[in-house]
Structure formats: C-alpha cells, structure tokens
Design an enzyme around this catalytic site. Sequence first.
Site, PDB file in Angstrom:
ATOM      1  N   ASN A  15       8.601  -4.543 -18.634  1.00  0.00           N
ATOM      2  CA  ASN A  15       9.001  -3.154 -18.918  1.00  0.00           C
ATOM      3  C   ASN A  15       7.858  -2.188 -18.612  1.00  0.00           C
ATOM      4  O   ASN A  15       8.104  -1.069 -18.155  1.00  0.00           O
ATOM      5  CB  ASN A  15       9.455  -3.014 -20.372  1.00  0.00           C
ATOM      6  CG  ASN A  15      10.866  -3.528 -20.553  1.00  0.00           C
ATOM      7  OD1 ASN A  15      11.828  -2.860 -20.189  1.00  0.00           O
ATOM      8  ND2 ASN A  15      10.996  -4.740 -21.083  1.00  0.00           N
ATOM      9  N   MET A  91       4.478  -6.724 -30.234  1.00  0.00           N
ATOM     10  CA  MET A  91       5.042  -7.633 -31.233  1.00  0.00           C
ATOM     11  C   MET A  91       4.444  -7.434 -32.630  1.00  0.00           C
ATOM     12  O   MET A  91       4.077  -8.397 -33.301  1.00  0.00           O
ATOM     13  CB  MET A  91       4.857  -9.083 -30.770  1.00  0.00           C
ATOM     14  CG  MET A  91       5.525  -9.377 -29.441  1.00  0.00           C
ATOM     15  SD  MET A  91       7.308  -9.081 -29.478  1.00  0.00           S
ATOM     16  CE  MET A  91       7.817 -10.546 -30.362  1.00  0.00           C
ATOM     17  N   ARG A  92       4.333  -6.175 -33.055  1.00  0.00           N
ATOM     18  CA  ARG A  92       3.830  -5.888 -34.400  1.00  0.00           C
ATOM     19  C   ARG A  92       4.665  -4.795 -35.039  1.00  0.00           C
ATOM     20  O   ARG A  92       5.181  -3.925 -34.326  1.00  0.00           O
ATOM     21  CB  ARG A  92       2.388  -5.357 -34.357  1.00  0.00           C
ATOM     22  CG  ARG A  92       1.454  -6.380 -34.013  1.00  0.00           C
ATOM     23  CD  ARG A  92       0.011  -5.994 -34.023  1.00  0.00           C
ATOM     24  NE  ARG A  92      -0.637  -7.190 -33.579  1.00  0.00           N
ATOM     25  CZ  ARG A  92      -0.951  -8.203 -34.372  1.00  0.00           C
ATOM     26  NH1 ARG A  92      -0.768  -8.108 -35.667  1.00  0.00           N
ATOM     27  NH2 ARG A  92      -1.451  -9.298 -33.877  1.00  0.00           N
ATOM     28  N   ASN A 108      10.771   2.501 -28.953  1.00  0.00           N
ATOM     29  CA  ASN A 108      10.757   1.053 -28.707  1.00  0.00           C
ATOM     30  C   ASN A 108      12.017   0.673 -27.944  1.00  0.00           C
ATOM     31  O   ASN A 108      13.034   1.355 -28.033  1.00  0.00           O
ATOM     32  CB  ASN A 108      10.730   0.314 -30.045  1.00  0.00           C
ATOM     33  CG  ASN A 108      10.663  -1.193 -29.881  1.00  0.00           C
ATOM     34  OD1 ASN A 108       9.930  -1.697 -29.037  1.00  0.00           O
ATOM     35  ND2 ASN A 108      11.434  -1.924 -30.665  1.00  0.00           N
ATOM     36  N   HIS A 110      14.639  -2.633 -27.421  1.00  0.00           N
ATOM     37  CA  HIS A 110      15.006  -3.892 -28.085  1.00  0.00           C
ATOM     38  C   HIS A 110      16.189  -4.527 -27.352  1.00  0.00           C
ATOM     39  O   HIS A 110      17.159  -3.839 -27.028  1.00  0.00           O
ATOM     40  CB  HIS A 110      15.374  -3.611 -29.551  1.00  0.00           C
ATOM     41  CG  HIS A 110      15.646  -4.861 -30.291  1.00  0.00           C
ATOM     42  ND1 HIS A 110      14.627  -5.667 -30.771  1.00  0.00           N
ATOM     43  CD2 HIS A 110      16.800  -5.490 -30.596  1.00  0.00           C
ATOM     44  CE1 HIS A 110      15.158  -6.733 -31.340  1.00  0.00           C
ATOM     45  NE2 HIS A 110      16.475  -6.641 -31.248  1.00  0.00           N
TER      46      HIS A 110
HETATM   47  C1  GRF Z   1      11.781  -6.974 -23.966  1.00  0.00           C
HETATM   48  O1  GRF Z   1      12.940  -7.766 -23.968  1.00  0.00           O
HETATM   49  C2  GRF Z   1      11.860  -5.882 -24.978  1.00  0.00           C
HETATM   50  O2  GRF Z   1      13.158  -5.430 -25.191  1.00  0.00           O
HETATM   51  C3  GRF Z   1      11.339  -6.549 -26.223  1.00  0.00           C
HETATM   52  O3  GRF Z   1      10.301  -7.380 -25.780  1.00  0.00           O
HETATM   53  C4  GRF Z   1      10.574  -7.768 -24.431  1.00  0.00           C
HETATM   54  C5  GRF Z   1       9.348  -7.450 -23.630  1.00  0.00           C
HETATM   55  O4  GRF Z   1       9.443  -7.947 -22.319  1.00  0.00           O
HETATM   56  N1  GRF Z   1      10.921  -5.577 -27.212  1.00  0.00           N
HETATM   57  P1  GRF Z   1       8.368  -7.527 -21.241  1.00  0.00           P
HETATM   58  O5  GRF Z   1       6.996  -7.919 -21.833  1.00  0.00           O
HETATM   59  O6  GRF Z   1       8.450  -6.064 -21.028  1.00  0.00           O
HETATM   60  O7  GRF Z   1       8.674  -8.317 -20.009  1.00  0.00           O
END
Ligand code: GRF
Length: 192
Positions: A15, A91-92, A108, A110
């Site tokens: 992303n 991841m926090r 964010n 998700h």
């Molecule tokens: C994505 O699926 C996002 O929705 C979630 O964590 C994942 C991150 O993927 N919060 P990346 O690191 O961007 O490939």
Amino acid sequence: MKPNVVVFASGRGSNFTALVQAAERGDLPVNITGLFCDQLQAPVIAKARSVGVPVAVFTPQLFPTKDAYEQAVVRFLETQGADWVVLAGYMRIVGGPLLQRYGGRIINIHPSLLPAFPGRDSIARAHEAGVERTGVTVHFVDEGVDTGPVIAQREVVIQQGWSLDTLAEKIHEVEHDLYPRVLAELVKEQAW
Ligand code: GRF
C-alpha cells in the site's frame, strides 16, 4: 500547496508503494515526506529507500513506555511538518499522544468490510467463515482496534472456488486503487 503525508507501515509495504506511485502519477496531490516504521526488518524499508522516500525506524522496545514511544513519534512527525498520518499495515494500536496531536488526520486501511472482521488475519477469517462478500475499509483512526468512523468501503464478492491466496490478491488490488483515491478526496476537501 500540497499537504505533507507520513506513511506508517510495519511489513510488506504494497500500500505504501501504491500511494507513492499515485503521487508520482499526479493522481494524489500530496508530498509523501517520509515512511515511519516500527520494525527493523520490515520489507517496506527497502521499498521506501528504492524510491527515495526518507525512512525513520523507531523500535518501541527501546522506549520505557508506549506514551514515551508515541511522544517521540509525534516529535518526528512535527519535524517532518506532517499534515496527515496514513497507516498502511502499521501493526500497533494508536494511543493518546498521537491521537491528541493528529486526531482526525490519521487514517487506516483495513482488509474487510468493517465492522466485520476487525483485527488481525481478516482476509483469512472471512475466507474461513465462507462469507459471500468481504472488502476493504478506509477509516479514521481512534483508540480502538479498527473502530473509527468509516470514510469509504469497497466490496469484493467472493467467487466459488477462490483460494485464500486469490481472495487476498483481489483484496490487495482493491486496496491499492481505493486508498490513494480516498486520500486524494480527503486532502482536496481541505483548504491548503
Ligand atoms: C493491508 O491488507 C492493509 O489493509 C492492512 O495491512 C495490510 C498491509 O499490507 N492494514 P501491505 O504492507 O501494504 O502490503
């Protein structure tokens, strides 16, 4: 003037790359001024370096408390002149110091249609549950786990026979298209 965005990520960074590419194409009118990462070994770090985006890595374990960690993160964001904080696989759970300083400017993404499947492993849990549709949500961040106000959602209809890998691929495709669009809309709503 374009707003300054700092992307927060902990892992792969697909992303992050989608946001950088959208900005480079001119589809996302922001300056991505930095990547913030909380994991020394995260693959996203190399991705950021390869496209010339400055990287800051803060290891939370080196701080005495979560508040001390976040206060340091806020100071970093202030040095970057950050206007928006864009979580992309960070991841926090975001806590008080960041929310007090950047509340309403932290978003964010998700990989589910919230409020369904909040938290970790959302794609796998949707696949396992055998639901007919899942999707992607972009939302404002509050103190909960994936509980903040929803900004946009896009559905993915699960076709019969899709493996978990196929579903994950479809979800990520949607994420990479949706996140830059939503951020572009948000920043256009502001008078800069
Ligand atoms: C994505 O699926 C996002 O929705 C979630 O964590 C994942 C991150 O993927 N919060 P990346 O690191 O961007 O490939």
